[in-house]
Write an enzyme that holds these catalytic residues in place. Structure first.
Site, short mmCIF file in Angstrom:
data_model
loop_
_atom_site.label_atom_id
_atom_site.label_comp_id
_atom_site.label_asym_id
_atom_site.label_seq_id
_atom_site.Cartn_x
_atom_site.Cartn_y
_atom_site.Cartn_z
N LYS A 131 -11.00 4.50 3.05
CA LYS A 131 -10.75 4.81 1.79
C LYS A 131 -11.05 3.64 0.87
CE LYS A 131 -10.13 8.98 3.39
NZ LYS A 131 -10.16 8.93 4.78
N ARG A 157 -14.84 -5.36 23.00
CA ARG A 157 -13.84 -4.11 23.19
C ARG A 157 -12.44 -5.04 23.01
NH1 ARG A 157 -11.30 -2.52 27.41
NH2 ARG A 157 -13.02 -2.98 29.03
N TYR A 197 -1.71 14.03 5.37
CA TYR A 197 -3.02 14.52 5.41
C TYR A 197 -3.15 15.43 6.61
CZ TYR A 197 -7.73 13.68 6.95
OH TYR A 197 -8.90 13.94 7.56
N ASP A 210 2.07 5.33 6.11
CA ASP A 210 0.90 5.49 5.99
C ASP A 210 0.56 5.16 4.38
OD1 ASP A 210 -1.82 6.46 5.07
OD2 ASP A 210 -1.91 8.02 6.57
#
Length: 391
Positions: A209, A58, A110, A184
């Protein structure tokens, strides 16, 4: 030895390393060329008070750490943070802010980002002002700044309306008022655009993406060039626990190796398809930042090395849009982008379904709007598929 972008997709530059500062992206275990998947949750300590550098996955994992170094290198940051999805990355980023803080955000984002801001961030006391930042003059943007404003958040080009914001000018305004500029960069990828070099403080990616590039894994990234933000994010990622898994880190590393050639091919396809779409009577508008008539064309040329592979276009009416979605064969009707396969998306029912109708319409997203993510197929095959679907 200084590496080109294409080589940096496969190798890490490290001035402290031998062989001219190139680590060659390899692992010391058995000379593996493909960086290994360290599928382990925890690590043994050599002795009390000693560590191998890894304690618990983690906190950090060798495969994820290697991926983060690659991403940081490609974006020109001092550190990158790999998370379980693009939305996990933006969610973590919001933890930099406190109740009462104010963020100026682009109105055309988005849909998942808008959903997060409206339903989670606002609930946590963060305030938002949304404007089409690409259209604002300097004084107009500055007029939105209050004593509580902490950041400006943009996409450029925006999803799906392809608005182009001048990153350098926006960065100047942000710095003048002591604000963070968050960009972004999903649509462009670091191959075409590097916001940090233009003055941004933080870059966000949906790694699902273009970075991963094969529609086979979820990933998200935050990159920064500021040590103070790096320290806060490193604490937050280990505390909140949304770090990317070893296998998904490896899949993304594999995808990045071909990022440059995929982006070039996808862009070539996009340019050819755009020119074809412009000549179809059923198509009423084509939005692509590589078109000279696009209002952001000159800004895009100035701040990026390309125009990308995302196309938004409007057809005559809702019936025609739905007919196209039902009739495409090679092109697939799906809710994503940036993979090797060409995908067509219907924003009103997919990516922006949760955005209030009045905001969608104000941004120009109607029932006749379609978004195309061009892949790496033969462009003539893609055009032929669009031809039969449109007719």
């Amino acid at each position: 030895m200084s590496l080109s972008f294409e080589s940096k997709c496969l190798h890490i530059e490290d001035e402290s390393a031998p062989a001219g500062g190139i680590t060659a992206g390899h692992c010391t275990h058995y000379g593996a060329i493909s960086f290994p998947i360290y599928q382990t949750a925890t690590y043994a300590h050599p002795a009390v008070g000693q560590s191998t550098g890894f304690d618990y996955s983690r906190l950090q994992n060798p495969t994820r750490e290697h991926l983060e170094k690659v991403i940081a290198q490609l974006e020109g940051g001092i550190d990158a943070f790999a998370l379980s999805s693009g939305m996990a990355a933006i969610t973590l980023l919001m933890e930099l802010f406190s109740p009462g803080d104010h963020i100026i955000a682009d109105s055309d984002l988005y849909g998942g980002s808008i959903r997060l801001f409206d339903n989670v961030s606002k609930k946590n006391g963060i305030q938002f002002t949304r404007q089409n930042i690409a259209e604002l003059g300097e004084s107009e943007l500055e007029s939105l700044v209050t004593s509580k404003t902490k950041a400006i958040y943009i996409e450029t080009p925006t999803n799906p309306m392809m608005n182009v914001t001048d990153i350098a000018k926006t960065a100047e305004i942000a710095k003048k008022h002591g604000l963070l500029l968050i960009v972004d960069n999903t649509f462009m990828s670091p191959y075409f655009q590097n916001p940090l070099a233009l003055g941004a403080d933080i870059v966000v990616h949906s790694g699902t993406k273009y970075l991963a590039g094969h529609n086979d894994t979820l990933a998200g990234f935050i990159v920064t060039n500021r040590p103070d933000i790096q320290e806060k994010l490193r604490f937050l990622i280990k505390t909140t626990g949304a770090g990317l898994s070893p296998f998904d880190s490896w899949l993304t590393l594999r995808g990045i190796k071909t990022l440059a050639i995929r982006m070039e091919k996808a862009q070539q396809n996009a340019v050819k398809i755009v020119e074809w779409l412009k000549n179809q009577k059923e198509v009423t508008k084509v939005l692509y930042p590589g078109l000279p008539e696009h209002p952001g064309f000159e800004i895009q040329k100035k701040q990026a090395r390309g125009f990308g592979a995302m196309i938004t276009f409007n057809v005559t009416d809702e019936a025609k849009a739905k007919s196209i979605l039902n009739k495409v064969k090679l092109i697939q009707f799906a809710e994503s982008l940036g993979g090797v396969e060409t995908l067509i998306t219907y924003p009103v029912t997919q990516t922006h379904a949760d955005v209030p109708e009045e905001i969608r319409l104000k941004n120009g997203i109607t029932t006749s709007t379609l978004r195309l993510s061009t892949g790496i197929e033969n462009p003539d095959d893609l055009i032929e598929d669009l031809r039969q679907a449109i007719k």
